[in-house]
Write a protein that holds these residues in place. Sequence first.
Motif, PDB file in Angstrom:
ATOM      1  N   GLU A   1      41.227  52.987  45.589  1.00 37.88           N
ATOM      2  CA  GLU A   1      40.599  52.832  46.894  1.00 37.88           C
ATOM      3  C   GLU A   1      41.326  51.676  47.569  1.00 37.88           C
ATOM      4  O   GLU A   1      41.190  50.526  47.170  1.00 37.88           O
ATOM      5  N   ASP A   2      42.143  51.959  48.562  1.00 35.57           N
ATOM      6  CA  ASP A   2      43.091  50.969  49.048  1.00 35.57           C
ATOM      7  C   ASP A   2      42.546  50.164  50.222  1.00 35.57           C
ATOM      8  O   ASP A   2      42.438  50.652  51.346  1.00 35.57           O
ATOM      9  N   SER A   3      42.171  48.919  49.929  1.00 35.11           N
ATOM     10  CA  SER A   3      41.855  47.941  50.962  1.00 35.11           C
ATOM     11  C   SER A   3      42.629  46.689  50.604  1.00 35.11           C
ATOM     12  O   SER A   3      42.695  46.296  49.443  1.00 35.11           O
ATOM     13  N   PHE A   4      43.219  46.073  51.609  1.00 35.92           N
ATOM     14  CA  PHE A   4      44.158  44.989  51.364  1.00 35.92           C
ATOM     15  C   PHE A   4      43.711  43.717  52.069  1.00 35.92           C
ATOM     16  O   PHE A   4      43.217  43.752  53.198  1.00 35.92           O
ATOM     17  N   GLY A   5      43.912  42.587  51.389  1.00 37.67           N
ATOM     18  CA  GLY A   5      43.828  41.317  52.076  1.00 37.67           C
ATOM     19  C   GLY A   5      45.027  41.194  53.003  1.00 37.67           C
ATOM     20  O   GLY A   5      46.142  41.538  52.624  1.00 37.67           O
TER      21      GLY A   5
ATOM     22  N   SER B   1      58.974  36.745  37.595  1.00 42.67           N
ATOM     23  CA  SER B   1      57.973  36.675  36.530  1.00 42.67           C
ATOM     24  C   SER B   1      57.426  38.049  36.160  1.00 42.67           C
ATOM     25  O   SER B   1      56.687  38.174  35.180  1.00 42.67           O
ATOM     26  N   GLU B   2      57.768  39.069  36.949  1.00 44.27           N
ATOM     27  CA  GLU B   2      57.298  40.441  36.764  1.00 44.27           C
ATOM     28  C   GLU B   2      55.778  40.553  36.900  1.00 44.27           C
ATOM     29  O   GLU B   2      55.154  41.460  36.380  1.00 44.27           O
ATOM     30  N   GLU B   3      55.180  39.620  37.649  1.00 41.51           N
ATOM     31  CA  GLU B   3      53.742  39.681  37.923  1.00 41.51           C
ATOM     32  C   GLU B   3      53.429  40.438  39.207  1.00 41.51           C
ATOM     33  O   GLU B   3      52.378  41.061  39.315  1.00 41.51           O
ATOM     34  N   TRP B   4      54.299  40.342  40.191  1.00 41.77           N
ATOM     35  CA  TRP B   4      54.010  40.870  41.522  1.00 41.77           C
ATOM     36  C   TRP B   4      55.023  41.926  41.936  1.00 41.77           C
ATOM     37  O   TRP B   4      56.215  41.768  41.716  1.00 41.77           O
ATOM     38  N   ILE B   5      54.528  42.986  42.560  1.00 42.90           N
ATOM     39  CA  ILE B   5      55.346  44.073  43.090  1.00 42.90           C
ATOM     40  C   ILE B   5      55.348  43.962  44.615  1.00 42.90           C
ATOM     41  O   ILE B   5      54.301  43.813  45.233  1.00 42.90           O
ATOM     42  N   LEU B   6      56.530  44.046  45.196  1.00 44.74           N
ATOM     43  CA  LEU B   6      56.670  44.051  46.653  1.00 44.74           C
ATOM     44  C   LEU B   6      57.156  45.426  47.087  1.00 44.74           C
ATOM     45  O   LEU B   6      58.085  45.980  46.497  1.00 44.74           O
TER      46      LEU B   6
ATOM     47  N   ILE C   1      54.925  44.600  54.452  1.00 44.78           N
ATOM     48  CA  ILE C   1      55.244  44.356  53.048  1.00 44.78           C
ATOM     49  C   ILE C   1      53.934  44.386  52.265  1.00 44.78           C
ATOM     50  O   ILE C   1      53.007  43.624  52.559  1.00 44.78           O
ATOM     51  N   ILE C   2      53.851  45.277  51.295  1.00 43.43           N
ATOM     52  CA  ILE C   2      52.689  45.367  50.411  1.00 43.43           C
ATOM     53  C   ILE C   2      52.970  44.522  49.173  1.00 43.43           C
ATOM     54  O   ILE C   2      54.058  44.584  48.590  1.00 43.43           O
ATOM     55  N   ILE C   3      51.975  43.721  48.759  1.00 44.66           N
ATOM     56  CA  ILE C   3      52.116  42.847  47.595  1.00 44.66           C
ATOM     57  C   ILE C   3      51.004  43.206  46.622  1.00 44.66           C
ATOM     58  O   ILE C   3      49.818  43.070  46.952  1.00 44.66           O
TER      59      ILE C   3
ATOM     60  N   LYS D   1      48.661  42.653  52.113  1.00 47.05           N
ATOM     61  CA  LYS D   1      49.606  43.260  53.047  1.00 47.05           C
ATOM     62  C   LYS D   1      50.039  42.219  54.072  1.00 47.05           C
ATOM     63  O   LYS D   1      49.198  41.575  54.711  1.00 47.05           O
ATOM     64  N   ALA D   2      51.364  42.036  54.203  1.00 38.85           N
ATOM     65  CA  ALA D   2      51.923  41.221  55.274  1.00 38.85           C
ATOM     66  C   ALA D   2      52.268  42.167  56.416  1.00 38.85           C
ATOM     67  O   ALA D   2      53.152  43.019  56.283  1.00 38.85           O
TER      68      ALA D   2
END
Length: 440
Positions: free
Chosen positions: A7-11, A339-344, A352-354, A364-365
């Motif tokens: 369910e896609d909601s983004f800060g 660090s392979e923690e975050w996907i852009l 840009i989705i983070i 989301k930027a």
Amino acid sequence: MSGEKEEDSFGILRIYDEPEERRNVPESSGIASLHEHPAQSQLYGVYGTPPPSLGPPMQHSPVYQEMSSMTPQQWALQTLDRSELQAGWLSEAEPGEEAEFSPSVLPGSEFGQPCSSPPPSEEVLSFLRAIPPIPDEVVVRQRTPRESWKVGRLRHGKKVYAIAIGGSTHHVYTCGQGYIKVWDASALHAWDKAPQAQLNFQDHQNCVLTCKLFPDEQSLITGGLSRTLTLWDLAPTPRIRAQLASTGPVCYSLAISSNAQICLACFKGFVEIWDLQNQILIRKHEVPEYGSRCVDIVGNKFWTGGEDTNLYSWDLRSYQKLQQHDLQHEILSITHDPSEEWILVGLRTSDIIILHSHRKEKFKAVIHKYIHHHNLKFASCGSYFVSTLDESIHCLAAPSLQRLFQVEESTEILCCDVSSDNQYLVTGSKNSATVYKLLY
């Protein structure tokens, strides 16, 4: 959780240019920026404590006051068990925007519940008071470039669809139709210097669309309009080590694992998974036909996306689909931080989705500018990344998303790379590559 559709909601995050409220924030801790940020009300809601009233200032506990009086270095010591990247990006989220968080990373035992942990004992506080301040001159901080300087141009002669630059030798590899050109370090600060070598393809119609430099920078793998993936040994002189017979006519994207043992090659409707050490095709993995323009690998997961606007994550061991995010716009690029923690994820709209690689944190930027080309490249130091949007280059700090510099080129940028020593940025375009020296 297999095949779960999120369910896609983004800060919502802001890209900013040195606002007044950010100038005096200590660099040593992203968490320190949470105290006076306008999105503080969102953070209180997430951590289960009420937002501050509009009346008199809040009376903080002695523990809070003790922590607030620490030097930035001591504060940083208290937050080593947190993800600074998470804290920084979280602090940029707009009030009122929803974002999902895993209960496992919140202080409370349940989502939205106050932290049940007891406050630090007097013995712990006494120990903290006894820690001497750390002099600023010995604190190691990840630097970010303040600007770039265009220092040279590499005249490839045709469109540069893929590019790579090494950190130790500063050799640049410009790739396109018919050949690859190799440029040594002396060409980076020149405008019309000949390449060190030109690697011609047997079939002059072959065209390299994607390339990846190995972590040790001793090898390169290329793919494109050819039914082979080509492994190149780069030292002492570039030569073909092996050609891997692929099952698709066009390879759109490549990804290499951090240990350089696995390579993923993205074709229309499937991803080939290769054992690079033994040069064996492990699996031809089917993915949605229009969800296979881009690929990236992070740990035991890999990610794919494309025209169908969905971002998919897959288990590299069971090959099951783990997640599916509907991003509503075409996906043009996928990358991850060191660090392979975050996907852009770069979208057709420039947004840009983070996403966190294993927690339910999504941001989301928002830029909202329709583009043809969107490339993303994280610097190896992890403190910034580069986003190219058609003719524009944006260098953004991580995690704050401060715009460090912006450059406009005269033609559309097709590809980009940053040297592993974080000294150079190179971009490929219509018939040449441009070299930028990063100034700190």
